[in-house]
Design an enzyme around this catalytic site. Structure first.
Site, PDB file in Angstrom:
ATOM      1  N   ASN A 298     -39.229  -1.237  41.705  1.00 30.44           N
ATOM      2  CA  ASN A 298     -39.241  -2.914  42.109  1.00 30.44           C
ATOM      3  C   ASN A 298     -37.952  -3.260  42.953  1.00 30.44           C
ATOM      4  OD1 ASN A 298     -41.225  -3.522  40.014  1.00 30.44           O
ATOM      5  ND2 ASN A 298     -39.960  -3.133  38.341  1.00 30.44           N
TER       6      ASN A 298
ATOM      7  N   ASP B 151     -27.739   2.426  45.317  1.00 28.47           N
ATOM      8  CA  ASP B 151     -27.601   1.970  44.088  1.00 28.47           C
ATOM      9  C   ASP B 151     -26.310   2.292  43.235  1.00 28.47           C
ATOM     10  OD1 ASP B 151     -28.889   4.318  44.203  1.00 28.47           O
ATOM     11  OD2 ASP B 151     -30.003   3.728  42.331  1.00 28.47           O
TER      12      ASP B 151
END
Length: 259
Positions: free
Chosen positions: A11, A109
């Site tokens: 996502n 991330d």
């Protein structure tokens, strides 16, 4: 306003920071074929629905799926007239550089989560992120990322089990009523749930032993609350950790005159 974009393997999340708080978070499936125009139509529609004024003047991107970055850059350039910062690229500065083997590329991330966790919880951290992969990131005394662990994600493991064994159904992950399952679904749920509780507990224990110090454990990702049901696995759960880290990295670059 600052547009923060966090693109994972599954996502992509868009968040708008107005200088004091995040106004909204919107999620879309990650697809490298999605064009800048499609992103804009989707995003501007959501902004209009919530009656925000579209005044974005800065953008920052973290992308573990590199093929989507081009169209996200085009989105920022074409529709917001801004050159986005992209975490992991040489022109995006970090408060503290990671200390890993030469030539190693650290997932953006993981860098962003490190910055966000250090700001909120200080040094000596283990950040557990329940994403497509389950990652463990070690944060040193000065806030540097110094390595970690990558394990298959919970849903990825379930999908692999379903695909690899034709007779086994696909099930949702949940905490089972008992450890010993009395039907196929309960058996799978028990294996996944208790398996990951043991995985987290075991890896955290090994990291603490190797570092020989007390370390706080910070969890993030959608499944983090599921594994925090009275087991004392985590010292804190942060559902907005990545966005917080992106905002901090943007502010740091702005202070340094970089963007």
């Amino acid at each position: 306003m600052l547009l923060c974009i966090d693109t994972g393997n599954t996502n992509t999340v868009f968040s708008i920071w107005d200088g004091t708080r995040f106004l909204a978070h919107w999620r879309i499936r990650t697809d490298h074929r999605r064009t800048a125009d499609e992103y804009y139509v989707w995003l501007s529609t959501l902004i209009a629905v919530q009656k925000f004024e579209l005044q974005i003047d800065a953008c920052i991107i973290s992308a573990t799926a590199p093929r989507v970055v081009f169209n996200l850059r085009v989105l920022c350039n074409r529709y917001f007239d801004t050159r986005p910062l992209v975490v992991g690229k040489p022109d995006c500065l970090l408060p503290v550089e990671p200390r890993v083997d030469t030539g190693t590329t650290v997932g953006p991330d993981r860098l962003v989560n490190t910055v966000g966790a250090f700001d909120r919880h200080g040094p000596d951290l283990i950040v557990v992120d329940f994403g497509t992969a389950t990652t463990f990131d070690v944060v040193d005394v000065d806030g540097a990322y110094i390595g970690g662990v990558i394990a298959p994600g919970v849903n990825l493991s379930l999908e692999a089990l379903h695909m690899g064994a034709a007779s086994l159904p696909h099930v949702d992950v949940t905490r089972p009523a008992t450890v010993i399952g009395t039907n196929t679904v309960a058996c799978i749920q028990s294996g996944v749930f208790w398996g990951y509780v043991g995985l987290v507990d075991g890896i955290v224990g090994k990291i603490r032993a190797e570092r020989d110090r007390t370390m706080k454990v910070i969890a993030t990702g959608g499944l983090a609350p599921l594994f925090d049901q009275g087991f004392d696995l985590f010292d804190a759960i942060e559902d907005d950790l990545t966005m917080h880290g992106l905002r901090l990295i943007h502010d740091y670059n702005k202070e340094m005159g970089n963007g």
